[in-house]
Design a protein around this motif. Structure first.
Motif, short mmCIF file in Angstrom:
data_model
loop_
_atom_site.label_atom_id
_atom_site.label_comp_id
_atom_site.label_asym_id
_atom_site.label_seq_id
_atom_site.Cartn_x
_atom_site.Cartn_y
_atom_site.Cartn_z
N THR A 177 0.82 -1.22 0.00
CA THR A 177 0.00 0.00 0.00
C THR A 177 0.85 1.27 0.00
O THR A 177 0.31 2.36 0.15
CB THR A 177 -0.94 0.01 1.23
N SER A 178 2.16 1.13 -0.18
CA SER A 178 3.02 2.31 -0.20
C SER A 178 2.81 3.12 -1.47
O SER A 178 2.20 2.64 -2.44
CB SER A 178 4.49 1.90 -0.10
N LYS A 179 3.32 4.32 -1.46
CA LYS A 179 3.24 5.21 -2.63
C LYS A 179 3.87 4.53 -3.85
O LYS A 179 3.37 4.68 -4.97
CB LYS A 179 3.96 6.52 -2.31
N ASN A 180 4.93 3.79 -3.65
CA ASN A 180 5.63 3.13 -4.76
C ASN A 180 5.00 1.82 -5.20
O ASN A 180 5.40 1.25 -6.20
CB ASN A 180 7.09 2.89 -4.39
N ARG A 181 4.04 1.32 -4.42
CA ARG A 181 3.36 0.06 -4.75
C ARG A 181 4.38 -1.07 -4.98
O ARG A 181 4.35 -1.79 -5.98
CB ARG A 181 2.44 0.22 -5.95
N ASN A 182 5.32 -1.19 -4.03
CA ASN A 182 6.34 -2.24 -4.11
C ASN A 182 5.68 -3.61 -4.13
O ASN A 182 4.70 -3.85 -3.43
CB ASN A 182 7.29 -2.16 -2.91
N ILE A 183 6.23 -4.52 -4.93
CA ILE A 183 5.72 -5.89 -4.95
C ILE A 183 6.28 -6.61 -3.72
O ILE A 183 7.48 -6.59 -3.45
CB ILE A 183 6.14 -6.63 -6.24
N VAL A 184 5.39 -7.27 -2.98
CA VAL A 184 5.76 -7.96 -1.75
C VAL A 184 5.40 -9.44 -1.88
O VAL A 184 4.31 -9.79 -2.32
CB VAL A 184 5.05 -7.34 -0.53
N LEU A 185 6.34 -10.29 -1.47
CA LEU A 185 6.14 -11.72 -1.42
C LEU A 185 6.32 -12.15 0.04
O LEU A 185 7.33 -11.82 0.66
CB LEU A 185 7.17 -12.43 -2.30
N ILE A 186 5.33 -12.82 0.58
CA ILE A 186 5.40 -13.36 1.94
C ILE A 186 5.26 -14.87 1.84
O ILE A 186 4.34 -15.36 1.18
CB ILE A 186 4.31 -12.77 2.85
N ALA A 187 6.19 -15.59 2.47
CA ALA A 187 6.16 -17.05 2.40
C ALA A 187 6.50 -17.65 3.76
O ALA A 187 7.23 -17.06 4.55
CB ALA A 187 7.14 -17.55 1.35
N ASP A 188 5.95 -18.83 4.02
CA ASP A 188 6.22 -19.59 5.24
C ASP A 188 6.87 -20.91 4.87
O ASP A 188 6.57 -21.50 3.82
CB ASP A 188 4.93 -19.91 5.99
N ASN A 189 7.74 -21.39 5.74
CA ASN A 189 8.33 -22.70 5.59
C ASN A 189 8.01 -23.48 6.86
O ASN A 189 8.60 -23.23 7.92
CB ASN A 189 9.85 -22.60 5.37
N ASP A 190 7.05 -24.38 6.77
CA ASP A 190 6.60 -25.12 7.95
C ASP A 190 7.69 -26.01 8.53
O ASP A 190 7.80 -26.16 9.74
CB ASP A 190 5.36 -25.95 7.62
N GLU A 191 8.52 -26.60 7.68
CA GLU A 191 9.58 -27.47 8.16
C GLU A 191 10.63 -26.69 8.95
O GLU A 191 11.07 -27.12 10.02
CB GLU A 191 10.26 -28.19 7.00
N GLU A 192 11.00 -25.54 8.44
CA GLU A 192 11.99 -24.69 9.11
C GLU A 192 11.37 -23.85 10.22
O GLU A 192 12.08 -23.23 11.01
CB GLU A 192 12.67 -23.75 8.10
N LYS A 193 10.05 -23.76 10.23
CA LYS A 193 9.31 -22.92 11.17
C LYS A 193 9.81 -21.49 11.09
O LYS A 193 10.19 -20.86 12.07
CB LYS A 193 9.39 -23.48 12.58
N ALA A 194 9.81 -21.00 9.84
CA ALA A 194 10.30 -19.66 9.55
C ALA A 194 9.41 -19.03 8.48
O ALA A 194 8.69 -19.72 7.77
CB ALA A 194 11.74 -19.71 9.06
N GLY A 195 9.48 -17.72 8.41
CA GLY A 195 8.77 -16.98 7.39
C GLY A 195 9.69 -15.95 6.78
O GLY A 195 10.72 -15.58 7.37
N VAL A 196 9.34 -15.48 5.59
CA VAL A 196 10.13 -14.44 4.94
C VAL A 196 9.19 -13.41 4.32
O VAL A 196 8.13 -13.74 3.81
CB VAL A 196 11.09 -15.02 3.87
N HIS A 197 9.59 -12.16 4.45
CA HIS A 197 8.89 -11.02 3.85
C HIS A 197 9.88 -10.38 2.88
O HIS A 197 10.97 -9.97 3.30
CB HIS A 197 8.49 -10.02 4.94
#
Length: 176
Positions: A124-144
């Motif tokens: 929702t920023s002025k620049n409308r940056n593309i964002v990818l959010i992902a989860d890794n259940d095995e690693e119990k981690a997420g990335v933004h």
């Protein structure tokens, strides 16, 4: 500059909460993913290895910022016993034209390496940056991951975050 820092101060906890949200498994409670028992230092090293694996998936020449993982409290948990780790870093492609390819590689390759894409699209920023959010259940981690092409130096901004750890019996969380 103050506005940018203020926006980051509000946005980062929201992003980190989203990354360790209800979609990952092995929960100790309904709201927080439980990773296991570890010291802060060992958990930080493990998360930096996960970040390194993501870097390997980018697949274009460039450089990563030199940053270290940090430790923060788990929501609604004893801060001396429970913690989670976050690792913010940036990737700068050798050529600004490679930024799109870097993001596309991540979108295609993360799912082949245990990551489930939870969200993809403009923020929702002025620049409308593309964002990818992902989860890794095995690693119990997420990335933004945010693609920021309109910066003076175009980049991918990444934050990898763990679920909640518990320190070994008799130890306290080391915050850094």
């Amino acid at each position: 500059m103050k506005i940018k820092l203020g926006v980051l101060a509000v946005a980062m906890p929201l992003a980190l909460t989203t990354l360790t949200g209800c979609s990952m498994t092995d929960k100790e409670s309904d709201d927080v993913t439980y990773v296991g028992t570890s010291t802060s230092s060992d958990a930080a090293d493990a998360l930096e290895k996960i970040s390194s694996g993501i870097y390997d998936l980018i697949g274009v020449k460039g450089e990563a910022s030199d940053s270290r993982a940090g430790v923060e409290e788990c929501p609604d948990k004893d801060r001396d016993t429970y913690f989670k780790v976050f690792h913010p870093w940036s990737f700068y492609p050798a050529s600004p034209g490679d930024l799109d390819a870097a993001m596309q590689h991540l979108k295609e390759r993360l799912p082949k390496h245990g990551w489930r894409i939870v969200s993809y699209g403009p923020d929702t920023s002025k620049n409308r940056n593309i964002v990818l959010i992902a989860d890794n259940d095995e690693e119990k981690a997420g990335v933004h991951i945010a693609k920021m092409p309109k910066r003076e130096r175009p980049k991918l901004s990444l934050t990898v975050v763990s679920g909640c750890y518990k320190v070994p019996e008799g130890q306290k969380v080391e915050y850094f």
